[in-house]
Design an enzyme around this catalytic site. Structure first.
Site, PDB file in Angstrom:
ATOM      1  N   ASP A   1      39.508  39.585  23.243  1.00 21.39           N
ATOM      2  CA  ASP A   1      38.193  40.022  23.711  1.00 21.39           C
ATOM      3  C   ASP A   1      37.111  39.008  23.385  1.00 21.39           C
ATOM      4  OD1 ASP A   1      38.232  42.403  25.119  1.00 21.39           O
ATOM      5  OD2 ASP A   1      38.206  43.661  23.320  1.00 21.39           O
TER       6      ASP A   1
ATOM      7  N   LYS B   1      39.141  38.493  27.733  1.00 20.62           N
ATOM      8  CA  LYS B   1      38.683  39.696  28.433  1.00 20.62           C
ATOM      9  C   LYS B   1      37.190  39.846  28.209  1.00 20.62           C
ATOM     10  CE  LYS B   1      39.770  44.091  26.991  1.00 20.62           C
ATOM     11  NZ  LYS B   1      38.429  44.639  26.675  1.00 20.62           N
TER      12      LYS B   1
ATOM     13  N   GLU C   1      33.565  42.277  29.406  1.00 20.74           N
ATOM     14  CA  GLU C   1      33.130  43.579  29.911  1.00 20.74           C
ATOM     15  C   GLU C   1      31.942  43.426  30.856  1.00 20.74           C
ATOM     16  OE1 GLU C   1      32.249  46.229  26.646  1.00 20.74           O
ATOM     17  OE2 GLU C   1      34.209  45.916  25.720  1.00 20.74           O
TER      18      GLU C   1
ATOM     19  N   GLU D   1      38.477  51.621  31.938  1.00 13.19           N
ATOM     20  CA  GLU D   1      38.437  52.534  30.790  1.00 13.19           C
ATOM     21  C   GLU D   1      37.614  53.780  31.119  1.00 13.19           C
ATOM     22  OE1 GLU D   1      37.462  50.679  27.066  1.00 13.19           O
ATOM     23  OE2 GLU D   1      37.274  52.587  26.013  1.00 13.19           O
TER      24      GLU D   1
END
Ligand code: KIV
Length: 264
Positions: A84, A112, A114, A181
């Site tokens: 992340d 990754k 967001e 998610e």
């Protein structure tokens, strides 16, 4: 042991073979996961909560993710490791380059991040610079203060259409994997069918190509609030290796997540 690659995940999607993945933060668990057949591992910034005891993922730093990535890589040399990019470490493309370099040099195969369409330039530029990218949409925990809590996302039509558009834009920009998610199962199905890259769900129903769980949720060691989508595989199996095997099997045969773990 064969090394797990993003091409293999793409092949699984084409073959409609579902796959299980999990978070990992240290070498011992990473080794156990790889040995038992979980060979896509996420060094998630959830470590802020489950390892460091913080009440959100916001305090986690790039150096901390790099440290845990090095640990996981030592334990799982053949796994596909996603790491992340933590809060505010990719606010500009330049920050994203520097943060990603640290994580890739620590042993990650992919980073990754967001967020939606605003990240497309960053995703494109990272991909051009040899950094594979996984997107993350829906309940993105780094935005907890914008959302006002950990709430299911994409529930109304406008938000659902926006999420689908964001997913398509991220794929177009070069993202090679996507995490969804806490969104309604039907929306996750639509996104999964619309994309050619593999889609991994957590609290997103069972129509996604893969599933991911925070390892503490899979083993029932999460303190406080237990998310609706979580399942304690250890309680069911009574043995950690069997618990991992059962998780893999139930994802592959689509019996986990069930309706009771999903949002409508
Ligand atoms: O940080 C994390 O563990 C994650 C998963 C919940 C997907 O992003």
């Amino acid at each position: 042991m064969k090394t797990t690659t993003i091409s293999l995940l793409r092949q699984w999607k084409q073959e409609q073979k579902k796959f299980a993945t999990i978070t990992a933060y240290d070498a011992s668990f990473a080794q156990l996961f790889e040995e038992q057949g979980l060979s896509v591992l996420l060094v998630g910034d959830s470590l802020g909560m489950v390892v460091q005891g913080c009440d959100s993922t916001l305090p986690v730093t790039v150096e901390e993710i790099a440290y845990h990535t090095r640990c996981v890589r030592r334990g799982a040399p053949h796994s596909l490791i996603l790491s992340d990019l933590p809060f505010m470490s990719y606010a500009t493309p330049e920050q994203a380059f520097a943060s990603s370099a640290t994580l890739m040099q620590a042993g990650a195969n992919m980073v990754k991040l967001e967020g939606g369409s605003w990240l497309c330039d960053t995703v494109k530029q990272l991909t051009e610079r040899a950094v594979p990218v996984c997107g993350h949409l829906g309940l993105t925990p780094q935005s907890v203060n914008i959302f006002g809590g950990y709430k299911v996302q994409g529930r109304d039509e406008i938000a659902a259409n926006q999420l689908l558009q964001d997913a398509q834009n991220l794929e177009h920009a070069g993202a090679q994997l996507l995490v969804l998610e806490c969104i309604p199962a039907e929306l996750a199905r639509k996104v999964t069918e619309a994309l050619s890259i593999p889609v991994i769900g957590i609290g997103a129903g069972n129509a996604t190509d893969g599933q991911i769980l925070v390892m503490h949720d899979a083993f029932g060691i999460t303190g406080g609030h237990i998310p609706k989508f979580a399942k304690n595989f250890l309680a069911e199996a009574g043995d950690i290796r069997l618990a991992i095997k059962n998780y893999i099997q139930q994802v592959e045969e689509s019996s986990y997540p069930g309706e009771e773990h999903s949002f409508k």
